[in-house]
Motif scaffolding. Structure first.
Motif, PDB file in Angstrom:
ATOM      1  N   SER A  21       8.461 -25.752  79.851  1.00 19.18           N
ATOM      2  CA  SER A  21       9.469 -25.131  78.994  1.00 19.18           C
ATOM      3  C   SER A  21      10.090 -26.147  78.061  1.00 19.18           C
ATOM      4  O   SER A  21      10.332 -25.892  76.886  1.00 19.18           O
ATOM      5  N   ALA A  25      10.114 -26.319  74.162  1.00 20.69           N
ATOM      6  CA  ALA A  25      11.442 -26.056  73.641  1.00 20.69           C
ATOM      7  C   ALA A  25      11.747 -26.867  72.395  1.00 20.69           C
ATOM      8  O   ALA A  25      12.604 -26.488  71.618  1.00 20.69           O
ATOM      9  N   THR A 141      18.325 -21.110  66.463  1.00 21.99           N
ATOM     10  CA  THR A 141      18.034 -21.038  67.897  1.00 21.99           C
ATOM     11  C   THR A 141      16.852 -20.115  68.150  1.00 21.99           C
ATOM     12  O   THR A 141      16.703 -19.077  67.494  1.00 21.99           O
ATOM     13  N   TYR A 143      14.331 -18.480  71.588  1.00 29.97           N
ATOM     14  CA  TYR A 143      14.337 -18.227  73.026  1.00 29.97           C
ATOM     15  C   TYR A 143      12.906 -18.059  73.531  1.00 29.97           C
ATOM     16  O   TYR A 143      12.091 -17.388  72.901  1.00 29.97           O
ATOM     17  N   THR A 194      14.906 -19.484  78.298  1.00 30.12           N
ATOM     18  CA  THR A 194      15.137 -20.835  77.770  1.00 30.12           C
ATOM     19  C   THR A 194      15.646 -20.749  76.337  1.00 30.12           C
ATOM     20  O   THR A 194      15.010 -20.132  75.486  1.00 30.12           O
ATOM     21  N   GLU A 195      16.794 -21.358  76.100  1.00 30.87           N
ATOM     22  CA  GLU A 195      17.368 -21.425  74.750  1.00 30.87           C
ATOM     23  C   GLU A 195      16.987 -22.758  74.119  1.00 30.87           C
ATOM     24  O   GLU A 195      17.172 -23.821  74.718  1.00 30.87           O
ATOM     25  N   VAL A 196      16.462 -22.695  72.897  1.00 32.07           N
ATOM     26  CA  VAL A 196      15.936 -23.886  72.228  1.00 32.07           C
ATOM     27  C   VAL A 196      16.558 -23.996  70.838  1.00 32.07           C
ATOM     28  O   VAL A 196      16.654 -23.005  70.106  1.00 32.07           O
ATOM     29  N   ASN A 197      16.982 -25.201  70.471  1.00 28.93           N
ATOM     30  CA  ASN A 197      17.356 -25.494  69.081  1.00 28.93           C
ATOM     31  C   ASN A 197      16.814 -26.874  68.720  1.00 28.93           C
ATOM     32  O   ASN A 197      16.205 -27.549  69.562  1.00 28.93           O
ATOM     33  N   SER A 201      16.980 -28.161  74.621  1.00 28.53           N
ATOM     34  CA  SER A 201      16.817 -26.847  75.240  1.00 28.53           C
ATOM     35  C   SER A 201      17.632 -26.778  76.522  1.00 28.53           C
ATOM     36  O   SER A 201      18.030 -27.794  77.096  1.00 28.53           O
ATOM     37  N   SER A 202      17.860 -25.562  76.969  1.00 29.73           N
ATOM     38  CA  SER A 202      18.538 -25.300  78.226  1.00 29.73           C
ATOM     39  C   SER A 202      18.045 -23.954  78.733  1.00 29.73           C
ATOM     40  O   SER A 202      17.781 -23.049  77.938  1.00 29.73           O
TER      41      SER A 202
END
Length: 414
Positions: A21, A25, A141, A143, A194-197, A201-202
């Motif tokens: 991930s 990400a 962002t 996801y 998973t949040e990605v920028n 990521s987180s």
């Protein structure tokens, strides 16, 4: 060959998924040329791509007369310490003669936070999950949404030791949601959102059990109709939500709430049928009705209430006829009687029913007063009688003592 540590395999699978991930990400580019991203509160360095290492350059900021406070040029690059959101903007480097060498748009923000995730199943074959960001990052962002089935059959374990892993499909028309199709009602799943920028990521892992998240859509086609010749009854009917498959093993039960429009409190009735007759409606008053649904075996939660439907029970024929007769008689009387001069005497507007109510109230009051007087009289009489008996007892004792004294003693007899 089995691992000597039973949980080691699962831990390794989890770490591999997390690393995968993370690798997905942080993509190399976000499709925006000439844009550089930075984290608020950190030092950001902007390089001048068209400058030679030994050539002096000048940096400028679009829309500003000067560079941010504390900035410095080092080997042709612009260093911005302790950046803030206000530091963002377009920067350009120029040669000594003022020629443009390079321009870059600086965008600043924050690392992603762990997203808030919730899941719901509107039927027993599919479920959907929605999420919201826990941190406003001020950056673009994306996801990554996947799932893994936790409870596996023997065949599935032989085919795939790590469990079935698949994408939770995102719908562009509904941002912030994804759907898992073909799920099994008695199975459990693990969701990975998973949040990605551009900064990192987180992710959040959420275990889902279908029985716990089932929440049907509201019933449809709600119809409320008055019943002829039944002044206090309303007939209510509805249909299953179109999203709920009609299978004999997965039924719904329903909850009906209704009230007169002028009232605030609801009456609630539960049923397993698709229709119900309200038997305690108020004749002549408009009623509002709603219905919701839940799994027949009480799994999950009640659906939201359906849209309102309204209807008015028919009025009592006897009451309606009496009101019409009274109205017609009054109109005829007014039409036949000629107009008269004003009567100076006061008009008696008292109602015979009101007089009767007053008389009944006075009678009840008088009855209670008489009862109270009778009880008090009896209590006084009992107390006086008891007092008289107490006074008689000493007198009898003295008389007995006198008689004993009058009897001859043993010496006198001898």
């Amino acid at each position: 060959m089995r691992s000597p540590i039973p949980g080691l395999g699962r831990v390794m699978v989890f770490l591999a998924a997390a690393l995968a991930s993370a690798s997905l990400a942080v993509p190399e580019g976000w499709g925006e040329e000439g844009v550089q991203y930075g984290q608020v509160g950190t030092e950001v360095t902007l390089s001048c791509a068209g400058a030679y290492s030994s050539s002096p350059v000048q940096w400028r900021r679009a829309g500003a007369a000067a560079l941010p406070e504390g900035s410095a040029v080092r080997r042709g690059a612009l260093v911005l310490p302790r950046t803030s959101l206000a530091t963002a903007g377009t920067y350009s480097c120029h040669s000594e003669d003022g020629g443009l060498l390079h321009a870059v748009s600086l965008r600043l923000g924050y690392l992603p936070g762990v997203p808030f995730v919730s899941c719901r199943a509107s039927d027993y074959e599919n479920f959907s999950c929605s999420w919201t960001s826990s941190v406003e990052t001020f950056l673009p962002t994306r996801y990554i949404t996947t799932y893994r089935k936790k409870s596996l059959t023997g065949e599935e374990k032989r085919r795939n030791k790590n469990g079935h892993v698949g994408p939770c499909l995102q719908d562009p028309s509904r941002p912030g949601t994804c759907t898992v199709h073909g799920s099994e009602f008695w199975s459990s799943y693990r969701l990975n959102i998973t949040e990605v920028n551009p900064l990192g990521s987180s992710f959040r892992l959420l275990d889902v059990t279908m029985q716990a998240i089932i929440k049907p859509d509201p019933p449809e086609g709600l119809v409320v109709e008055p019943i002829p010749l039944a002044p206090r009854r309303l007939h209510v009917s509805w249909k299953y939500p179109s999203s709920w498959p009609k299978e004999p093993h997965f039924q719904l039960r329903f909850r009906l709430q209704y009230r007169p429009v002028i009232h605030r409190s609801w009456s609630v009735v539960e049923t397993v049928n698709l229709s119900e007759v309200i038997t305690d409606a108020f004749a002549g008053l408009e009623h509002v009705v709603q219905v919701s649904a839940k799994d027949f075996l009480d799994a999950g939660n009640w659906s939201e209430w359906s849209a309102e439907a309204r209807a008015t029970p028919v009025r009592d024929p006897a009451t309606t006829m009496s009101e019409e007769t009274t109205t017609d008689a009054s109109l005829e009387t007014l039409a036949e009687e000629p107009s008269q001069a004003p009567n100076p005497e006061p008009i008696n507007r008292s109602d015979p029913l009101e007089k009767m109510a007053i008389l009944v109230s006075l009678g009840i009051f008088a009855f209670f007063v008489l009862a109270a007087v009778l009880v008090i009289t009896i209590l006084i009489w009992l107390r006086v009688r008891k007092h008289g008996k107490d006074e008689t007892k000493p007198h009898n004792f003295l008389v007995a003592a006198t008689h004993l004294k009058a009897l001859p003693t043993e010496a006198q007899i001898l």
